[in-house]
Enzyme design. Structure first.
Site, PDB file in Angstrom:
ATOM      1  N   GLY A   1       0.838  -1.200   0.000  1.00 27.35           N
ATOM      2  CA  GLY A   1       0.000   0.000   0.000  1.00 27.35           C
ATOM      3  C   GLY A   1       0.867   1.241   0.000  1.00 27.35           C
ATOM      4  O   GLY A   1       2.063   1.167   0.297  1.00 27.35           O
TER       5      GLY A   1
ATOM      6  N   CYS B   1       5.196  -6.286   1.759  1.00 26.22           N
ATOM      7  CA  CYS B   1       5.628  -4.879   1.726  1.00 26.22           C
ATOM      8  C   CYS B   1       4.919  -4.075   2.830  1.00 26.22           C
ATOM      9  O   CYS B   1       5.190  -4.280   3.999  1.00 26.22           O
ATOM     10  CB  CYS B   1       5.408  -4.307   0.321  1.00 26.22           C
ATOM     11  SG  CYS B   1       6.320  -2.780   0.085  1.00 26.22           S
ATOM     12  N   TYR B   2       3.973  -3.214   2.466  1.00 28.27           N
ATOM     13  CA  TYR B   2       3.262  -2.465   3.506  1.00 28.27           C
ATOM     14  C   TYR B   2       2.595  -3.436   4.496  1.00 28.27           C
ATOM     15  O   TYR B   2       2.511  -3.166   5.695  1.00 28.27           O
ATOM     16  CB  TYR B   2       2.202  -1.553   2.871  1.00 28.27           C
ATOM     17  CG  TYR B   2       1.443  -0.728   3.869  1.00 28.27           C
ATOM     18  CD1 TYR B   2       1.926   0.505   4.280  1.00 28.27           C
ATOM     19  CD2 TYR B   2       0.245  -1.197   4.422  1.00 28.27           C
ATOM     20  CE1 TYR B   2       1.235   1.260   5.219  1.00 28.27           C
ATOM     21  CE2 TYR B   2      -0.444  -0.454   5.360  1.00 28.27           C
ATOM     22  CZ  TYR B   2       0.050   0.778   5.756  1.00 28.27           C
ATOM     23  OH  TYR B   2      -0.632   1.510   6.683  1.00 28.27           O
TER      24      TYR B   2
ATOM     25  N   HIS C   1       7.988  -7.850  -3.230  1.00 24.91           N
ATOM     26  CA  HIS C   1       6.706  -8.235  -3.846  1.00 24.91           C
ATOM     27  C   HIS C   1       6.835  -9.584  -4.566  1.00 24.91           C
ATOM     28  O   HIS C   1       7.361  -9.636  -5.678  1.00 24.91           O
ATOM     29  CB  HIS C   1       6.269  -7.166  -4.852  1.00 24.91           C
ATOM     30  CG  HIS C   1       5.794  -5.914  -4.204  1.00 24.91           C
ATOM     31  ND1 HIS C   1       4.495  -5.728  -3.802  1.00 24.91           N
ATOM     32  CD2 HIS C   1       6.467  -4.777  -3.856  1.00 24.91           C
ATOM     33  CE1 HIS C   1       4.372  -4.530  -3.248  1.00 24.91           C
ATOM     34  NE2 HIS C   1       5.542  -3.940  -3.272  1.00 24.91           N
TER      35      HIS C   1
ATOM     36  N   SER D   1     -22.665 -10.906 -27.204  1.00 21.13           N
ATOM     37  CA  SER D   1     -21.985  -9.874 -27.973  1.00 21.13           C
ATOM     38  C   SER D   1     -21.009 -10.475 -28.970  1.00 21.13           C
ATOM     39  O   SER D   1     -20.539  -9.801 -29.867  1.00 21.13           O
ATOM     40  CB  SER D   1     -21.193  -8.991 -27.012  1.00 21.13           C
ATOM     41  OG  SER D   1     -20.137  -9.752 -26.446  1.00 21.13           O
TER      42      SER D   1
ATOM     43  N   ASP E   1     -16.774 -13.027 -22.435  1.00 20.79           N
ATOM     44  CA  ASP E   1     -17.464 -13.044 -21.137  1.00 20.79           C
ATOM     45  C   ASP E   1     -18.929 -13.451 -21.274  1.00 20.79           C
ATOM     46  O   ASP E   1     -19.412 -14.346 -20.571  1.00 20.79           O
ATOM     47  CB  ASP E   1     -17.382 -11.673 -20.450  1.00 20.79           C
ATOM     48  CG  ASP E   1     -15.942 -11.220 -20.255  1.00 20.79           C
ATOM     49  OD1 ASP E   1     -15.061 -12.095 -20.309  1.00 20.79           O
ATOM     50  OD2 ASP E   1     -15.707 -10.019 -20.075  1.00 20.79           O
ATOM     51  N   SER E   2     -19.630 -12.789 -22.196  1.00 19.82           N
ATOM     52  CA  SER E   2     -21.040 -13.133 -22.348  1.00 19.82           C
ATOM     53  C   SER E   2     -21.183 -14.563 -22.880  1.00 19.82           C
ATOM     54  O   SER E   2     -22.110 -15.283 -22.517  1.00 19.82           O
ATOM     55  CB  SER E   2     -21.758 -12.133 -23.253  1.00 19.82           C
ATOM     56  OG  SER E   2     -21.126 -12.034 -24.507  1.00 19.82           O
TER      57      SER E   2
ATOM     58  N   LYS F   1     -10.260 -12.856 -15.677  1.00 17.76           N
ATOM     59  CA  LYS F   1     -10.345 -13.095 -17.125  1.00 17.76           C
ATOM     60  C   LYS F   1      -9.681 -14.401 -17.561  1.00 17.76           C
ATOM     61  O   LYS F   1     -10.230 -15.166 -18.352  1.00 17.76           O
ATOM     62  CB  LYS F   1      -9.656 -11.920 -17.830  1.00 17.76           C
ATOM     63  CG  LYS F   1      -9.869 -11.900 -19.309  1.00 17.76           C
ATOM     64  CD  LYS F   1     -11.202 -11.330 -19.553  1.00 17.76           C
ATOM     65  CE  LYS F   1     -11.595 -11.417 -20.991  1.00 17.76           C
ATOM     66  NZ  LYS F   1     -12.905 -10.801 -21.163  1.00 17.76           N
TER      67      LYS F   1
END
Ligand code: XMP
Length: 574
Positions: free
Chosen positions: A116, A143-144, A230, A284, A288-289, A430
């Site tokens: 953060g 990290c943070y 990280h 579409s 996704d659809s 995704k």
């Protein structure tokens, strides 16, 4: 998506981007991908105030193993979640202010505290809900997150003499640390911090150090770990192994979150939710659809009717291909509406991109509603909402983002339709959606389709949209796509497309002078559309695309390649 978040040490390009966005007050929204249809409809959810999130204690698809990630606002928080999912472990991101009871409702096996932008010693700095430490469950601070652990458990965090940014060599000093199981003693890691843990909390020890951070990895020797670096970014090459070690060796996760399980369990959930009700879904041609519809279809078969609105702004052969896939290959019930005339009539004389978007959004809702009404009583609306959209709308920063989204996807189903929502992808990223799509038998072409904006070719024609211009653009776009695919670069590119500018220029063809259109084409690489770089395509490929366009597309006599990154440009031209 996290435009509004400020990350102290983010690279220059991100802050430039954010500033540019704020200054320009752009009408556009950053989209993960293929949001066209579902976002036109998303306001239905707002109108009804309906939530399809699980009730407390009820995990999606009967998931047994869950991890809670506490989000302190790092630009990498989503990435942590994706990495955990890549280990086949289900996880959810929670804003740090989320009440502990809500977090505990998913029965987490452990907590990961994200990075953060703040400093833990500042007044009002974000901290983890204290109950997390009292739960005796494993905690990994990144990290943070590590600084929060140190600060909250009695250590001292202070500004370092030097900010550490970029790659560093980590020396693992503790033998048998479960986090570094199977790894070398020296690892390359990615650092991005200005504060350091000066004194560890009582009972903690250092397990690894770098040149600038003696306490680069800390642990209580039992269940609490802190990493100053990280592990979730690609610049920490062994980062995935460290995360995996934490999940498997410290938390005892088995990795049951697989596409196969997701499909199986989500089909069961849809069956239960729908009963003998009827469902509609807007298609579409995007992934996704398509995946959402396929999942619903697998669960309830012909109780689902899909509606595919051809707005006349799609690419060449796109409606035909999508229709044939859904009807012939997938045997779904699809109502096909060619509404080209309606959309193009509304777009007559419209030049302003904002107005184009508005007009297309409104027309879509009108057509969709009228088709849905013809079907008689319908109970549910299936949508391809993805997890990043869910996270976004759950954060306090989301208000602004939602406003932008609503703005460009104007519309929403009238509340009188009173449909309940089915969102089978609302827990998926995704890449998970793509895997599910492939397992469900959707064609690769559809699963790997590049993002395509809802307003389609209308925002790739600068100025008024006409049939003639659409045909020119389709011709040019077809060639770009064709050549990029032939060069086997399609999947490496985020988006590749042509733009029909409103510039005419003089040319010469044979013995004649011409005065034709200038076509631009754009190929960009990107991770998430927030930033993008223009693709360094081979000169030969550029030459082929240019030659083919001027020779094969009537009305075009000049081609340019867009060599601007985002920021300062955007991906689309309008
Ligand atoms: P920009 O041009 O803002 O685009 O860099 C980022 C991503 O969003 C897509 N995009 C849209 N998608 N409706 C959409 O559904 C829109 O109005 C719209 N405008 C841009 C763009 O294709 C890129 O992937």
């Amino acid at each position: 998506m996290n435009w509004i978040r400020r990350t102290r040490f983010r690279c220059d390009i991100l802050s430039q981007m954010s500033e540019a966005k704020e200054k320009s007050n752009s009408h556009r929204v950053v989209t993960s991908d293929d949001v066209e249809v579902s976002t036109y409809l998303e306001i239905a959810k707002e109108i009804q105030g309906e939530q399809t999130a699980p009730k407390p204690g009820e995990l999606p698809h009967g998931t047994k193993e869950a991890i809670a990630i506490i989000d302190f606002g790092s630009q990498y928080s989503h990435l942590i979640a994706r990495r955990v999912r890549e280990c086949n472990v289900y996880c959810e991101l929670f804003h740090w202010e989320t009440p502990l009871s809500k977090i505990m409702a998913i029965h987490p096996r452990c907590f990961i505290l994200s990075g953060g932008p703040a400093s833990v010693y500042e007044k009002g700095a974000p901290l983890a809900p204290v109950g997390i430490y009292e739960s005796h469950l494993p905690v990994l601070g990144i990290c943070y997150g590590m600084q929060a652990i140190s600060h909250q458990l009695g250590g001292v965090v202070a500004p370092g003499a030097r900010r550490e940014y970029g790659q560093a060599v980590l020396h693992v000093s503790e033998e048998n640390s479960p986090l570094f199981y199977g790894l070398e003693d020296s690892l390359t890691v990615w650092m991005s911090h200005g504060d350091n843990v000066l004194d560890m909390p009582p009972g903690f020890r250092s397990s690894a150090y770098t040149e600038n951070s003696p306490n680069a990895v800390i642990t209580d020797g039992a269940k609490i770990f802190g990493l100053q670096f990280h592990p979730e970014v690609v610049h920490t090459p062994q980062g995935m192994s460290i995360i995996k070690n934490f999940l498997h060796r410290v938390c005892g996760c088995h990795g049951t979150w697989t596409p196969g399980n997701v499909i199986h369990e989500s089909i069961e959930a849809i069956k239960k939710q729908v009963g003998d009700g009827r469902v509609i879904c807007a298609l579409s041609g995007g992934v996704d659809s398509a995946v959402a519809a396929k999942l619903v279809h697998a669960a309830i078969g012909d109780q689902l009717t899909c509606i595919f609105v051809n707005n006349g702004l799609l690419r060449r052969e796109e409606p035909e291909r999508a229709l044939s896939t859904f009807r012939k290959n997938l045997k779904m019930n699809v109502v096909y509406v060619d509404a080209t005339d309606l959309f193009l009539d509304q777009l007559k004389g419209v030049i302003d991109p904002e107005k184009k978007r508005k007009s297309i959004g409104q027309e879509f809702i009108k057509v969709f509603e009228s088709e849905a009404t013809k079907l008689g009583k319908v109970d549910f609306l299936a949508q391809g909402t993805l997890y990043p959209d869910v996270i976004e709308s759950a954060t306090p920063e989301s208000k602004a983002a939602n406003k932008i989204k609503t703005h460009h996807n104007v519309g929403g189903l009238p509340s009188k339709m009173a449909l309940h929502l089915i969102e089978p992808l609302r827990y998926l990223f995704k890449d998970e959606v793509r895997e599910v799509g492939l397992q469900l038998g959707l064609p690769e072409d559809m699963v790997w389709r590049q993002p395509f904006p809802g307003p389609g070719l209308a925002i790739r024609i600068i100025g008024e949209v006409t049939r003639e211009k659409l045909e020119i653009l389709r011709g040019a776009d077809w060639i770009v796509m064709n050549e990029i695919k032939k060069a086997k670069l399609y999947r490496q590119m985020w988006q590749t497309f042509a733009i029909l500018t409103d510039v005419h220029s003089v040319g010469v063809m044979g013995d004649f002078r011409t005065y034709g259109y200038l076509v631009a084409f754009r190929a960009v690489t990107s991770q998430d559309a927030m930033t993008a770089d223009w693709a360094r395509l081979p000169y030969n490929l550029l030459a082929t695309i240019s030659n083919r366009i001027v020779n094969e597309v009537p009305g075009v006599n000049r081609v340019v390649y867009d060599i601007t990154s985002k920021p300062p440009s955007t991906i689309e031209w309008e």
